[in-house]
Structures are given as structure tokens and as C-alpha cells.
Write a protein that holds these residues in place. Structure first.
Motif, PDB file in Angstrom:
ATOM      1  N   VAL A 167      43.053  49.204  46.036  1.00 21.26           N
ATOM      2  CA  VAL A 167      41.643  49.115  46.407  1.00 21.26           C
ATOM      3  C   VAL A 167      40.907  48.220  45.421  1.00 21.26           C
ATOM      4  CG1 VAL A 167      41.622  51.395  47.500  1.00 21.26           C
ATOM      5  CG2 VAL A 167      41.056  51.171  45.058  1.00 21.26           C
ATOM      6  N   ALA A 168      39.722  47.762  45.852  1.00 21.82           N
ATOM      7  CA  ALA A 168      38.865  46.923  45.011  1.00 21.82           C
ATOM      8  C   ALA A 168      37.423  47.230  45.361  1.00 21.82           C
ATOM      9  CB  ALA A 168      39.162  45.452  45.238  1.00 21.82           C
ATOM     10  N   SER A 169      36.548  47.115  44.385  1.00 19.01           N
ATOM     11  CA  SER A 169      35.127  47.384  44.635  1.00 19.01           C
ATOM     12  C   SER A 169      34.256  46.160  44.384  1.00 19.01           C
ATOM     13  CB  SER A 169      34.643  48.546  43.759  1.00 19.01           C
ATOM     14  OG  SER A 169      34.884  48.271  42.381  1.00 19.01           O
ATOM     15  N   THR A 170      34.850  45.060  43.910  1.00 19.34           N
ATOM     16  CA  THR A 170      34.107  43.811  43.704  1.00 19.34           C
ATOM     17  C   THR A 170      34.938  42.652  44.256  1.00 19.34           C
ATOM     18  OG1 THR A 170      35.092  43.297  41.545  1.00 19.34           O
ATOM     19  CG2 THR A 170      33.132  44.741  41.563  1.00 19.34           C
ATOM     20  N   PRO A 171      34.286  41.526  44.546  1.00 22.03           N
ATOM     21  CA  PRO A 171      35.063  40.359  44.991  1.00 22.03           C
ATOM     22  C   PRO A 171      36.138  39.952  43.997  1.00 22.03           C
ATOM     23  CG  PRO A 171      32.746  40.033  45.498  1.00 22.03           C
ATOM     24  CD  PRO A 171      32.830  41.295  44.673  1.00 22.03           C
ATOM     25  N   GLU A 172      35.839  40.072  42.707  1.00 26.07           N
ATOM     26  CA  GLU A 172      36.818  39.692  41.684  1.00 26.07           C
ATOM     27  C   GLU A 172      38.040  40.620  41.727  1.00 26.07           C
ATOM     28  OE1 GLU A 172      32.970  38.075  40.964  1.00 26.07           O
ATOM     29  OE2 GLU A 172      33.568  40.193  41.120  1.00 26.07           O
ATOM     30  N   GLU A 173      37.798  41.910  41.859  1.00 26.63           N
ATOM     31  CA  GLU A 173      38.911  42.854  41.946  1.00 26.63           C
ATOM     32  C   GLU A 173      39.722  42.628  43.216  1.00 26.63           C
ATOM     33  OE1 GLU A 173      37.274  46.759  41.675  1.00 26.63           O
ATOM     34  OE2 GLU A 173      36.695  46.556  39.574  1.00 26.63           O
ATOM     35  N   ALA A 212      42.029  39.673  42.732  1.00 21.52           N
ATOM     36  CA  ALA A 212      43.186  40.049  41.920  1.00 21.52           C
ATOM     37  C   ALA A 212      44.186  40.872  42.727  1.00 21.52           C
ATOM     38  CB  ALA A 212      42.720  40.837  40.691  1.00 21.52           C
ATOM     39  N   LEU A 213      43.687  41.743  43.593  1.00 22.50           N
ATOM     40  CA  LEU A 213      44.558  42.581  44.418  1.00 22.50           C
ATOM     41  C   LEU A 213      45.360  41.736  45.393  1.00 22.50           C
ATOM     42  CD1 LEU A 213      45.492  45.339  45.537  1.00 22.50           C
ATOM     43  CD2 LEU A 213      43.427  45.341  46.970  1.00 22.50           C
ATOM     44  N   LEU A 214      44.700  40.747  46.006  1.00 22.56           N
ATOM     45  CA  LEU A 214      45.367  39.936  47.019  1.00 22.56           C
ATOM     46  C   LEU A 214      46.349  38.942  46.417  1.00 22.56           C
ATOM     47  CD1 LEU A 214      42.379  39.247  49.446  1.00 22.56           C
ATOM     48  CD2 LEU A 214      44.224  40.906  49.707  1.00 22.56           C
ATOM     49  N   ILE A 215      46.093  38.527  45.191  1.00 20.57           N
ATOM     50  CA  ILE A 215      46.994  37.586  44.520  1.00 20.57           C
ATOM     51  C   ILE A 215      48.227  38.299  43.964  1.00 20.57           C
ATOM     52  CG2 ILE A 215      47.234  36.039  42.543  1.00 20.57           C
ATOM     53  CD1 ILE A 215      44.335  35.242  42.938  1.00 20.57           C
ATOM     54  N   ALA A 216      48.064  39.565  43.619  1.00 18.58           N
ATOM     55  CA  ALA A 216      49.157  40.321  42.982  1.00 18.58           C
ATOM     56  C   ALA A 216      50.391  40.409  43.875  1.00 18.58           C
ATOM     57  CB  ALA A 216      48.658  41.719  42.648  1.00 18.58           C
ATOM     58  N   PHE A 245      52.360  43.141  58.777  1.00 21.32           N
ATOM     59  CA  PHE A 245      51.011  43.271  59.328  1.00 21.32           C
ATOM     60  C   PHE A 245      50.027  43.630  58.213  1.00 21.32           C
ATOM     61  CE2 PHE A 245      48.088  45.672  62.398  1.00 21.32           C
ATOM     62  CZ  PHE A 245      47.423  44.513  62.735  1.00 21.32           C
ATOM     63  N   GLN A 246      49.217  42.631  57.819  1.00 17.84           N
ATOM     64  CA  GLN A 246      48.298  42.826  56.702  1.00 17.84           C
ATOM     65  C   GLN A 246      46.875  43.031  57.200  1.00 17.84           C
ATOM     66  OE1 GLN A 246      48.625  40.029  53.495  1.00 17.84           O
ATOM     67  NE2 GLN A 246      50.835  39.805  53.718  1.00 17.84           N
ATOM     68  N   VAL A 247      46.239  44.076  56.667  1.00 16.67           N
ATOM     69  CA  VAL A 247      44.866  44.429  57.028  1.00 16.67           C
ATOM     70  C   VAL A 247      44.069  44.656  55.757  1.00 16.67           C
ATOM     71  CG1 VAL A 247      43.402  46.071  58.274  1.00 16.67           C
ATOM     72  CG2 VAL A 247      45.701  45.542  59.140  1.00 16.67           C
ATOM     73  N   ILE A 248      42.861  44.111  55.727  1.00 16.85           N
ATOM     74  CA  ILE A 248      41.948  44.400  54.620  1.00 16.85           C
ATOM     75  C   ILE A 248      40.789  45.217  55.191  1.00 16.85           C
ATOM     76  CG2 ILE A 248      40.449  43.455  52.836  1.00 16.85           C
ATOM     77  CD1 ILE A 248      42.164  40.936  52.904  1.00 16.85           C
ATOM     78  N   GLU A 249      40.747  46.478  54.843  1.00 14.52           N
ATOM     79  CA  GLU A 249      39.692  47.384  55.301  1.00 14.52           C
ATOM     80  C   GLU A 249      38.548  47.331  54.295  1.00 14.52           C
ATOM     81  OE1 GLU A 249      42.697  50.635  57.380  1.00 14.52           O
ATOM     82  OE2 GLU A 249      41.866  51.012  55.385  1.00 14.52           O
ATOM     83  N   VAL A 250      37.353  47.059  54.800  1.00 11.64           N
ATOM     84  CA  VAL A 250      36.184  46.927  53.935  1.00 11.64           C
ATOM     85  C   VAL A 250      35.186  48.027  54.296  1.00 11.64           C
ATOM     86  CG1 VAL A 250      34.333  45.403  53.152  1.00 11.64           C
ATOM     87  CG2 VAL A 250      36.547  44.441  53.845  1.00 11.64           C
ATOM     88  N   GLY A 251      34.794  48.804  53.292  1.00  4.86           N
ATOM     89  CA  GLY A 251      33.892  49.914  53.561  1.00  4.86           C
ATOM     90  C   GLY A 251      32.464  49.487  53.821  1.00  4.86           C
ATOM     91  N   LEU A 283      43.642  47.021  50.724  1.00  4.70           N
ATOM     92  CA  LEU A 283      44.706  46.254  51.356  1.00  4.70           C
ATOM     93  C   LEU A 283      45.732  47.221  51.925  1.00  4.70           C
ATOM     94  CD1 LEU A 283      46.272  43.619  51.980  1.00  4.70           C
ATOM     95  CD2 LEU A 283      47.261  43.796  49.677  1.00  4.70           C
ATOM     96  N   VAL A 284      46.044  47.033  53.204  1.00  8.42           N
ATOM     97  CA  VAL A 284      47.036  47.863  53.887  1.00  8.42           C
ATOM     98  C   VAL A 284      48.074  46.929  54.510  1.00  8.42           C
ATOM     99  CG1 VAL A 284      47.436  49.585  55.680  1.00  8.42           C
ATOM    100  CG2 VAL A 284      45.272  49.592  54.398  1.00  8.42           C
ATOM    101  N   VAL A 285      49.347  47.168  54.204  1.00  7.48           N
ATOM    102  CA  VAL A 285      50.430  46.352  54.749  1.00  7.48           C
ATOM    103  C   VAL A 285      51.376  47.264  55.509  1.00  7.48           C
ATOM    104  CG1 VAL A 285      52.308  44.764  54.247  1.00  7.48           C
ATOM    105  CG2 VAL A 285      50.232  44.710  52.843  1.00  7.48           C
ATOM    106  N   ASP A 286      51.518  47.006  56.800  1.00  4.15           N
ATOM    107  CA  ASP A 286      52.373  47.821  57.673  1.00  4.15           C
ATOM    108  C   ASP A 286      52.054  49.307  57.536  1.00  4.15           C
ATOM    109  OD1 ASP A 286      53.765  45.710  58.846  1.00  4.15           O
ATOM    110  OD2 ASP A 286      55.214  45.623  57.212  1.00  4.15           O
ATOM    111  N   GLY A 287      50.750  49.602  57.452  1.00  4.91           N
ATOM    112  CA  GLY A 287      50.314  50.990  57.398  1.00  4.91           C
ATOM    113  C   GLY A 287      50.343  51.619  56.028  1.00  4.91           C
ATOM    114  N   GLU A 288      50.874  50.902  55.036  1.00  3.49           N
ATOM    115  CA  GLU A 288      50.970  51.442  53.679  1.00  3.49           C
ATOM    116  C   GLU A 288      49.832  50.902  52.816  1.00  3.49           C
ATOM    117  OE1 GLU A 288      53.165  53.690  52.606  1.00  3.49           O
ATOM    118  OE2 GLU A 288      54.033  53.789  54.638  1.00  3.49           O
ATOM    119  N   LYS A 289      49.107  51.784  52.139  1.00  2.00           N
ATOM    120  CA  LYS A 289      48.002  51.374  51.283  1.00  2.00           C
ATOM    121  C   LYS A 289      48.546  50.738  50.009  1.00  2.00           C
ATOM    122  CE  LYS A 289      45.378  55.310  53.074  1.00  2.00           C
ATOM    123  NZ  LYS A 289      44.775  56.637  52.762  1.00  2.00           N
TER     124      LYS A 289
END
Length: 539
Positions: free
Chosen positions: A526-532, A535-539, A473-479, A517-523
Motif C-alpha cells: 500500500v501507499a498513501s502518497t504519490p512518492e510511496e 516506490a511500490l510500483l518500481i519495486a 492481472f495488475q490492479v491499482i486500487e485507490v481509496g 497494488l493487487v496482482v492476480d488477486g494478491e495484495k
């Protein structure tokens, strides 16, 4: 009722207790005609068979004839459908089925009338039986990774390498199967999308035909339904997100043009357009001078829920303002006129069914997508709460609507397809609210059918999609708020099975300028720009 019903000589009755009670008093079986506005065969059978005076006289004398619009009454349709429309069903006064067929000509109808009369005279009520889905409990089991693995095997084993799509006979677009394949067997998904836009897209009037009669995608059935068009638009939008293939975006746009012109009522999306094949074989110049097939302007809540979802998914990938505006207008129309305290009415009208699972689930789907993409949840929580408190049993199984009514409506039905639609929307709601009860309810609903996981084919790949989401279960929380650069990037970059949650800083420990990015409740990071974020989602 269709206009062609007025040209028959049959004394049709409305669906309801009164008709079945009349059959009981008269000691006669029921003739149930399930029809749709978009089915050419339904109209043709009216004009060719039911309009024949001797056939009509036989029906009126020996049966209680009931006519039901299958689109307006899906709970009746699911209990009595004989495999297409029209469905001609013979029943006992208790609603149990004697026999049935689809299209019948005069000779075939005479034969079945005589056969039913003999059976009824010899056996009476004892000849009736319940459809198999009403006699069996859902095959409960444990939701495991094997469900997804089995479905991948089904994709590989049934894909048509020569023409695309799955199977070697009639070709349906199977948009949810395409979406499952996009992240597991992408070549299959893209080859099927190519076939859909080549063979099922109406390049002149826009929109997509229902299916093709031949393995090579030839001989399309030309009716166009709002819910099916919405599902294809969504699959094409996801195809564009993964591949950048411009033709998928363009084809999705043509589908949206059809929904927002031909099927637009001024407030929401109409139900369907008929499939007059003579018209659709015309060249563009000939069509311009011909009368287009009729549109059923009924606004169905569930159809609109899927259209809202599809248009907002397209908007998320393209920033297309037209799609956003029409989706919002349809959403507001549905929620203001068809939703009350979480219960969804199928269509406007005092006699419309209320609280059917298909409308609850699909309306919820549109609302959670509106929440994720626009930051506008509407009554999503109320719709979910009413559905779970009213339709979900203690073991997690979900009924297709409140039990009660004429015929077999007293018998509970647990449909796989709409249960999966509900579970999928509940997972999104769990992410958006942070409330795990919705994920638990989704698990219980999916588990109701897990015992049959090894018997499922590609046509229900959506089930495997939801099972996989429960496991990963993948969730992207955006502030930031919806529409910010970071939020828009999340919508474009996220796997289409993940959930993007805008304004997450209001309820979670997240800085206002970050995404997480949170996967199955585990953090996971984090990223603060679209570029970051990329990179986080591709990793």
C-alpha cells in the motif's frame, strides 16, 4: 449511399431480404458493391465504370445490383470484403460467393461479368461457396505464457531495422502492436512511433493518414478515419508516458485537434475524412484556397468509444482539459442516443444495425476508461451484460452480432480482432467492479483462438497483450476519489496494461487515503502518497 452513386446508371438496391428474394425470383446472381465514403477508389469506380452505359445496362439486365456502405454495415463487410474498397462481389441468391475483386476498370469489369454469367448459366447455385471464416470453428486452446512469448519472437523477427515498423512492404501504423512493444521491445516501439509522426501525421490539418504504400513509409494513403486516428493517439500517449518524449505528446495533440475540429459534429466524433491525395499534396498556402476532402459526419458508436478512450488516456497523462471535455461530451451523446438497456446502436437512424460486437466492445472500452480516469462508469455494466448474454456462446466464443438477416448474415462469424477488444475491456471491468465473472468471460473469449496462437503475426499483437494480462492481472486500487493527487499519480505511474480503480474504499477493505497494488488477486503493498506509490510500483 455515396453521392457518386447518383451519377451511375446502375439500378442499385438496398441491402436486405427483398433484394435477395428478387434475385431468387428472377434466377439471377447478385452483384454486391461494398463501398465507403472515404475511399477515393469507390467514387472513381462509380464515375469511370458504373457510369459507363453499356456496363450499367449489362448489370441491370443480368444481375440484381446491391450497394452497401461498409462502414455502416460492418457485419456485411466482414463476410464479403475482398480485401479493400470498393469490393465487387458476385453472389448467389442465397448469398454465397461466386467470385469477387476490388477496383475494376471497364475492361476488367466486362471480363468478370462475362465469366460470372458463364459460371452461373453452367452451375447455378452450386457455384457458390462460403468464405473460410464462416466454415471453421474458432481454434480453441489454453491461454498460456507461450502466446506472449511467440508474439515477442514475431516482433523480433519481422521488425524493419532500417525504416521502423514491421514487415518489408506496405507500412501500417499498427498502434496496438506499438503498445505491446512499449513494455517488451521499446526501441522497436519508439522507432515506429517516430516513423508514424514523421510520415503519417498531417502537419497542416492534423490527424493521421491510414498507411504508407512503401517500406520506407512513403506514398501515404491520405484518408483519415476516426477510429484509426484514435488508436494512434492512444499509442502516442502511452509512448509519452513511458519515455517523456515531448514530440509524442505534441503529435497526439495534433491528432486530438483533428478529431475535435474536422471530425467534430458538435455532439460527438464523425466517421472519417476522404483521402483526396491532390489536396493533401498541396502546400499549406494552397490548401487554404482549396476545398478540403468531404467528411462523413455519421456518428458511429464504436468509433466514438475508441476516441473517448484515447482522449481520456491522453488526459490522464497530461491533465489536458480540452481532451477531457470532448471525451465526456462524446460519451454522453453515445450513451444517451445510441445505448438502450445495454444494447448499442451503430449510428443514429431507424435502419441502423444494433448489437454488433464491434460497437458493444468499443463502447464498453470507452466506458471502462471513463470509469477508471474520471470515476464515471455510465452504463458500462449494462453494455457488458447485454453483450455476454446475447453474443457469447456457451464455449466462450463471441459472435460478431445477433444472427439473422439477408445473405450470409444467417451464418455466425467469430471475429478475432473485436473479440480481443471485448476481452480487453472486460478485464478492466472485472477490476473496476471486483466481479470475477468478467475476467472469466474474457478468458473464455481469448481461449477461443488460443489454438492458433503459434500462427499469429504482429498485426494481432493485441491478442497477446490480453493473454498476458490474463496471466499477470495488475490492479491499482485507490481509496480516494477520481481526480485526487493519489489517483492522478496512479494513472501516470501505472503500467498501461494495469487498471486503476478510483473510490475503491466504497467496495473493498481499503482506507480512504491509500492506494494498493493487487496482482492476480494478491495484495502487494500500500501507499498513501504519490512518492510511496511510485516506490511500490518500481519495486
Amino acid at each position: 449511399m455515396t453521392d457518386s452513386a447518383d451519377e451511375t446508371h446502375v439500378e442499385w438496391r438496398e441491402w436486405g431480404e427483398d433484394a435477395f428474394e428478387a434475385a431468387e425470383r428472377a434466377g439471377k446472381p447478385v452483384l454486391l458493391a461494398l463501398v465507403t465514403e472515404w475511399s477515393e477508389e469507390s467514387h472513381n469506380m462509380d464515375l469511370a465504370t458504373y457510369a459507363e452505359p453499356r456496363i450499367a445496362a449489362n448489370i441491370n439486365d443480368g444481375f440484381i445490383p446491391i450497394r452497401v456502405d461498409a462502414d455502416r454495415n460492418p457485419h456485411v463487410r466482414e463476410r464479403y470484403n475482398m480485401g479493400g474498397f470498393p469490393s465487387t462481389v458476385f453472389c448467389t441468391p442465397e448469398g454465397e460467393i461466386l467470385t469477387g475483386a476490388t477496383v475494376l476498370g471497364i475492361d476488367g469489369f466486362r471480363e468478370i461479368l462475362d465469366s460470372v454469367r458463364r459460371t452461373w448459366d453452367q452451375q447455378g447455385e452450386k457455384a457458390g461457396s462460403l468464405p473460410r471464416p464462416l466454415k471453421e470453428e474458432p481454434p480453441r486452446g489454453k491461454v498460456t505464457a507461450r502466446i506472449e512469448e511467440h508474439m515477442i519472437e514475431q516482433l523480433l523477427g519481422t521488425f524493419d531495422d532500417e525504416f521502423g515498423g514491421w514487415g518489408n512492404d506496405v507500412k501500417f501504423p499498427l498502434p496496438r502492436t506499438v503498445e505491446f512493444a512499449l513494455v517488451r521491445a521499446r526501441d522497436q516501439a519508439t522507432r515506429t512511433l517516430d516513423a508514424i509522426q514523421t510520415h503519417l501525421l498531417d502537419t497542416y490539418d492534423g490527424g493521421f493518414y491510414r498507411f504508407s504504400r512503401n517500406r520506407n513509409w512513403g506514398a501515404a494513403r491520405c484518408e483519415k478515419l476516426a477510429d484509426e486516428n484514435a488508436a494512434v493517439v492512444r499509442a502516442l500517449a502511452h509512448g509519452y508516458r513511458y519515455t517523456g518524449e515531448e514530440s509524442y505528446r505534441e503529435s497526439a495533440e495534433r491528432g486530438i485537434e483533428f478529431l475535435t475540429t474536422t471530425l467534430w459534429t458538435g455532439d460527438a466524433f464523425a466517421a472519417s475524412q476522404g483521402g483526396d491525395e491532390e489536396y493533401f499534396r498541396f502546400e499549406p498556402s494552397e490548401r487554404a484556397d482549396a476545398d478540403a476532402p468531404a467528411v462523413d459526419e455519421t456518428v458511429f458508436a464504436g468509433h466514438n468509444g475508441l476516441a473517448i478512450d484515447a482522449l481520456l488516456r491522453y488526459y490522464a497523462y497530461t491533465d489536458d482539459e480540452t481532451a477531457r471535455q470532448y471525451a465526456r461530451q462524446a460519451r454522453d451523446t453515445v450513451t444517451e442516443t445510441l445505448v438502450e438497456d445495454g444494447r448499442v446502436q451503430r449510428y443514429p437512424g431507424a435502419d441502423a444495425p444494433q448489437g454488433l460486437l464491434v460497437d458493444q466492445a468499443r463502447t464498453l472500452r470507452g466506458l471502462v476508461t471513463s470509469w477508471s480516469v474520471l470515476g464515471e462508469p455510465g452504463p458500462a455494466v449494462e453494455v457488458a451484460e447485454w453483450t455476454l448474454s446475447t453474443l457469447q456462446d456457451e464455449d466462450g466464443s463471441v459472435r460478431d452480432g445477433p444472427t439473422g438477416g439477408a445473405g450470409l448474415l444467417d451464418e455466425p462469424l467469430y471475429p478475432l480482432d473485436t473479440t480481443v477488444e471485448l476481452a480487453d475491456a472486460l478485464l478492466d471491468l472485472a477490476a473496476l467492479t471486483g466481479d470475477e465473472q468478467y475476467r472469466a468471460a474474457a478468458y473464455d473469449a481469448v481461449a477461443a483462438f488460443a489454438g492458433a496462437g503459434e500462427r499469429m503475426g504482429v498485426e494481432v499483437a493485441h491478442y497477446a497483450t490480453v493473454a498476458a494480462r490474463l496471466d499477470d492481472f495488475q490492479v491499482i486500487e485507490v481509496g480516494t476519489e477520481a481526480g485526487s493527487d493519489l489517483h492522478r499519480a496512479a494513472l501516470r505511474l501505472a503500467d498501461h496494461e494495469a487498471v486503476v480503480v478510483p473510490m475503491a474504499q466504497e467496495s473493498r477493505d481499503l482506507p480512504a487515503d491509500e492506494a494498493r497494488l493487487v496482482v492476480d488477486g494478491e495484495k502487494q503493498g500500500v501507499a498513501s502518497t504519490p512518492e510511496e506509490l511510485e516506490a511500490l510500483l518500481i519495486a
